[in-house]
Design an enzyme around this catalytic site. Structure first.
Site, PDB file in Angstrom:
ATOM      1  N   ASN A 117      13.026  32.775  11.080  1.00  0.00           N
ATOM      2  CA  ASN A 117      13.332  31.237  10.639  1.00  0.00           C
ATOM      3  C   ASN A 117      13.813  30.860   9.605  1.00  0.00           C
ATOM      4  O   ASN A 117      13.735  29.836   9.055  1.00  0.00           O
ATOM      5  CB  ASN A 117      11.513  30.790  11.064  1.00  0.00           C
ATOM      6  CG  ASN A 117      10.682  31.284   9.479  1.00  0.00           C
ATOM      7  OD1 ASN A 117      11.087  31.649   9.181  1.00  0.00           O
ATOM      8  ND2 ASN A 117       9.940  30.377  10.440  1.00  0.00           N
ATOM      9  N   ARG A 256       5.760  27.071  -0.287  1.00  0.00           N
ATOM     10  CA  ARG A 256       3.830  26.880  -0.296  1.00  0.00           C
ATOM     11  C   ARG A 256       3.236  26.228  -0.546  1.00  0.00           C
ATOM     12  O   ARG A 256       3.776  25.648  -2.020  1.00  0.00           O
ATOM     13  CB  ARG A 256       3.548  28.483  -0.310  1.00  0.00           C
ATOM     14  CG  ARG A 256       3.934  28.984   0.549  1.00  0.00           C
ATOM     15  CD  ARG A 256       3.217  28.298   2.397  1.00  0.00           C
ATOM     16  NE  ARG A 256       3.344  30.328   3.309  1.00  0.00           N
ATOM     17  CZ  ARG A 256       4.263  29.797   4.301  1.00  0.00           C
ATOM     18  NH1 ARG A 256       5.094  28.951   4.170  1.00  0.00           N
ATOM     19  NH2 ARG A 256       4.457  31.350   4.890  1.00  0.00           N
ATOM     20  N   GLN A 285      -4.187  23.544   4.720  1.00  0.00           N
ATOM     21  CA  GLN A 285      -3.695  23.806   6.178  1.00  0.00           C
ATOM     22  C   GLN A 285      -4.978  23.667   7.797  1.00  0.00           C
ATOM     23  O   GLN A 285      -5.442  25.062   7.017  1.00  0.00           O
ATOM     24  CB  GLN A 285      -2.418  24.503   5.988  1.00  0.00           C
ATOM     25  CG  GLN A 285      -1.401  23.437   5.197  1.00  0.00           C
ATOM     26  CD  GLN A 285       0.257  24.157   5.725  1.00  0.00           C
ATOM     27  OE1 GLN A 285       0.912  24.230   4.824  1.00  0.00           O
ATOM     28  NE2 GLN A 285       0.104  25.391   7.346  1.00  0.00           N
ATOM     29  N   HIS A 309       3.487  20.833   8.603  1.00  0.00           N
ATOM     30  CA  HIS A 309       4.387  22.384   8.196  1.00  0.00           C
ATOM     31  C   HIS A 309       4.453  22.784   9.903  1.00  0.00           C
ATOM     32  O   HIS A 309       4.322  23.499  10.872  1.00  0.00           O
ATOM     33  CB  HIS A 309       3.014  23.094   8.286  1.00  0.00           C
ATOM     34  CG  HIS A 309       3.781  25.067   8.151  1.00  0.00           C
ATOM     35  ND1 HIS A 309       2.846  25.748   7.058  1.00  0.00           N
ATOM     36  CD2 HIS A 309       4.823  25.317   7.783  1.00  0.00           C
ATOM     37  CE1 HIS A 309       3.487  26.775   7.152  1.00  0.00           C
ATOM     38  NE2 HIS A 309       5.099  26.843   7.633  1.00  0.00           N
TER      39      HIS A 309
HETATM   40  P1  NAD Z   1      12.917  36.290   0.643  1.00  0.00           P
HETATM   41  O1  NAD Z   1      12.593  37.214   1.023  1.00  0.00           O
HETATM   42  O2  NAD Z   1      13.887  36.660   1.354  1.00  0.00           O
HETATM   43  O3  NAD Z   1      13.223  35.636  -0.407  1.00  0.00           O
HETATM   44  C1  NAD Z   1      12.138  34.978  -1.254  1.00  0.00           C
HETATM   45  C2  NAD Z   1      12.838  35.279  -3.147  1.00  0.00           C
HETATM   46  O4  NAD Z   1      12.142  34.873  -3.901  1.00  0.00           O
HETATM   47  C3  NAD Z   1      13.560  36.667  -3.546  1.00  0.00           C
HETATM   48  O5  NAD Z   1      14.770  36.525  -3.658  1.00  0.00           O
HETATM   49  C4  NAD Z   1      12.264  36.687  -5.000  1.00  0.00           C
HETATM   50  O6  NAD Z   1      13.286  37.423  -5.691  1.00  0.00           O
HETATM   51  C5  NAD Z   1      12.857  35.657  -4.933  1.00  0.00           C
HETATM   52  N1  NAD Z   1      10.998  34.943  -5.950  1.00  0.00           N
HETATM   53  C6  NAD Z   1       9.725  35.377  -5.557  1.00  0.00           C
HETATM   54  N2  NAD Z   1       9.288  35.481  -6.911  1.00  0.00           N
HETATM   55  C7  NAD Z   1       9.554  34.587  -7.896  1.00  0.00           C
HETATM   56  C8  NAD Z   1       9.243  33.779  -9.242  1.00  0.00           C
HETATM   57  N3  NAD Z   1       8.148  33.752  -9.233  1.00  0.00           N
HETATM   58  N4  NAD Z   1      10.720  32.892  -9.498  1.00  0.00           N
HETATM   59  C9  NAD Z   1      11.761  32.560  -8.781  1.00  0.00           C
HETATM   60  N5  NAD Z   1      12.098  33.490  -7.172  1.00  0.00           N
HETATM   61  C10 NAD Z   1      11.041  34.872  -6.939  1.00  0.00           C
HETATM   62  O7  NAD Z   1      12.086  35.026   1.619  1.00  0.00           O
HETATM   63  P2  NAD Z   1      12.366  33.953   2.441  1.00  0.00           P
HETATM   64  O8  NAD Z   1      12.773  34.394   3.837  1.00  0.00           O
HETATM   65  O9  NAD Z   1      13.755  33.023   1.699  1.00  0.00           O
HETATM   66  O10 NAD Z   1      11.144  32.964   2.567  1.00  0.00           O
HETATM   67  C11 NAD Z   1      10.347  32.132   1.518  1.00  0.00           C
HETATM   68  C12 NAD Z   1       9.507  31.695   1.677  1.00  0.00           C
HETATM   69  O11 NAD Z   1       9.163  31.052   1.878  1.00  0.00           O
HETATM   70  C13 NAD Z   1       8.362  32.902   2.364  1.00  0.00           C
HETATM   71  O12 NAD Z   1       7.767  33.563   1.795  1.00  0.00           O
HETATM   72  C14 NAD Z   1       7.351  31.745   2.611  1.00  0.00           C
HETATM   73  O13 NAD Z   1       6.483  31.565   1.976  1.00  0.00           O
HETATM   74  C15 NAD Z   1       8.548  30.027   2.964  1.00  0.00           C
HETATM   75  N6  NAD Z   1       8.708  29.995   4.208  1.00  0.00           N
HETATM   76  C16 NAD Z   1       8.496  29.015   4.871  1.00  0.00           C
HETATM   77  C17 NAD Z   1       8.644  28.648   6.376  1.00  0.00           C
HETATM   78  C18 NAD Z   1       8.196  27.041   6.664  1.00  0.00           C
HETATM   79  O14 NAD Z   1       8.196  26.799   8.207  1.00  0.00           O
HETATM   80  N7  NAD Z   1       7.566  25.607   5.707  1.00  0.00           N
HETATM   81  C19 NAD Z   1       9.428  29.774   7.053  1.00  0.00           C
HETATM   82  C20 NAD Z   1       9.929  30.682   6.676  1.00  0.00           C
HETATM   83  C21 NAD Z   1       9.148  31.030   4.965  1.00  0.00           C
END
Ligand code: NAD
Length: 358
Positions: A117, A256, A285, A309
């Site tokens: 997603n 989050r 939530q 959400h």
């Molecule tokens: P991803 O793993 O591709 O990317 C996450 C990035 O965050 C990585 O590059 C990582 O190095 C970086 N990161 C981790 N800790 C960090 C920190 N302390 N400071 C800076 N950067 C940091 O993940 P993604 O697919 O891009 O998804 C990211 C997040 O989005 C998910 O873990 C989830 O919590 C959230 N999400 C929300 C929804 C929604 O419906 N709202 C849907 C999908 C994902």
């Protein structure tokens, strides 16, 4: 095997729209298949407290499926009781509802449908940035009220062109947000992430990395949060960090809710330190009716773009994460290797670097 799924209630909408696959009614479309293989499948939205379907059934479940939109919180205590649990599948992206360190210790695998997603969320982020910067919501509400006073809404509306936009986390979603912002001619696109982008990827979107978080936020007109929730990001955006934001910056968080301190954000919006806050994720939530983020406003009565959400649960996304969940289960039943990108915790160890620097 006993498969337990915690999903959200779809009600009438799910009966009318079978593509709402992530609901207790439509059950990710996998019940007939699981039952044809002889597995038991328990599906519920009842997840809080010791008498909930979740907590009663986790003790002898082999497989847990949950969605981040209505997560069954698998704490270390519950992991200790879940004697048969072998694998947790997140129908979506984001596995912070599971105590990952406890899963590592107990050798319980944790998998997500990685990428399922990320476009859905990136599009929502771009929309949220635009609606805040352009002061859209108060303008629309004015129209519904029957009023018409252009100056009242124009006094807090800007162009995105010429602004500095920065993402905390430049993974799949963060990178896609910056990619989608390229044609808006922002002044600069910057990012903060302990993992630098590959040089080619950074060059393709002219993104500059800033290594210090306070320095990073002080340069941004718009901050978007796109990192997972883990011990290094819980409460990352708090009263202290908000002081380092540019006065009147916009903040968008679809990652989050608990990455931001709820009261500190509400206070920053009220004082005008933030001009706007938007997102779809909440520290609790479903969010209680009196959650400050539901009604918080900036001094000019706008700046709130909050929704439930749902950014990552468009019907297109549901089709992808339902199919991805089935394929993870298939691999598990047939003892085939999993897609490496889907593995958050393998047997006894983290397989991703995205959930904190270890
Ligand atoms: P991803 O793993 O591709 O990317 C996450 C990035 O965050 C990585 O590059 C990582 O190095 C970086 N990161 C981790 N800790 C960090 C920190 N302390 N400071 C800076 N950067 C940091 O993940 P993604 O697919 O891009 O998804 C990211 C997040 O989005 C998910 O873990 C989830 O919590 C959230 N999400 C929300 C929804 C929604 O419906 N709202 C849907 C999908 C994902």
């Amino acid at each position: 095997m006993k498969v337990l799924a915690i999903l959200y209630t779809g009600g009438k909408a799910a009966q009318e729209e079978p593509k709402l696959l992530g609901t207790i009614e439509n059950q990710l479309g996998i019940r007939p298949w699981l039952e044809s293989l002889g597995h038991e499948f328990i599906v519920s939205d009842d997840k809080e407290g010791p008498n909930s379907v979740f907590q009663k059934n986790i003790v002898d479940a082999d497989i847990l499926i949950t969605t981040p939109f209505h997560p069954g919180y698998l704490t270390a205590d519950l992991i200790a009781k879940a004697k048969n649990l072998k694998i947790c599948v997140t129908a979506g992206v984001g596995s912070d509802h599971i105590d990952l360190n406890a899963a590592v210790e107990r050798k319980i695998q944790v998998l997500e449908v990685t990428g399922s997603n990320v476009v859905s969320v990136a599009e929502h982020v771009v929309m949220s940035i635009l609606l805040l910067v352009r002061n859209y919501t108060p303008a629309h509400e004015m129209i519904e009220r029957g009023d018409w006073q252009v100056s009242e809404v124009a006094r807090n509306a800007y162009d995105l062109e010429g602004k500095v936009v920065g993402t905390i986390g430049a993974g799949r979603i963060g990178y896609r947000v910056l990619q989608r912002l390229l044609p808006f001619n922002c002044k600069e696109l910057i990012y903060y992430d302990y993992a630098p982008l590959p040089a080619e990827a950074a060059k393709a979107i002219s993104a500059r990395r800033v290594e210090d978080l306070k320095d990073f936020v002080s340069q941004c007109d718009v901050v978007t949060v796109n990192c997972p929730l883990h011990e290094g990001t819980r409460g990352l955006i708090n009263a202290d960090l908000l002081k380092h934001f540019k006065k009147g910056a916009w903040l968008v968080n679809t990652a989050r809710g608990a990455i931001c301190d709820a009261d500190a954000v509400a206070a920053a919006l009220k004082s005008g330190q933030l001009r706007g806050y938007s997102g779809d994720v909440w520290n609790v939530q479903p969010a209680p009716k009196n959650h400050p983020w539901r009604t918080m406003k900036n001094p000019l009565g706008g700046g709130n773009g909050m929704v439930p959400h749902y950014s990552g649960t468009t019907l297109d996304a549901q089709a992808r994460y339902a199919a991805g969940t089935k394929s993870i289960l298939e691999n598990f039943f047939e003892n085939k290797p999993q897609e490496p990108a889907n593995i958050i915790v393998g047997v006894g160890k983290y397989e991703t670097k995205a959930y904190g620097q270890r």
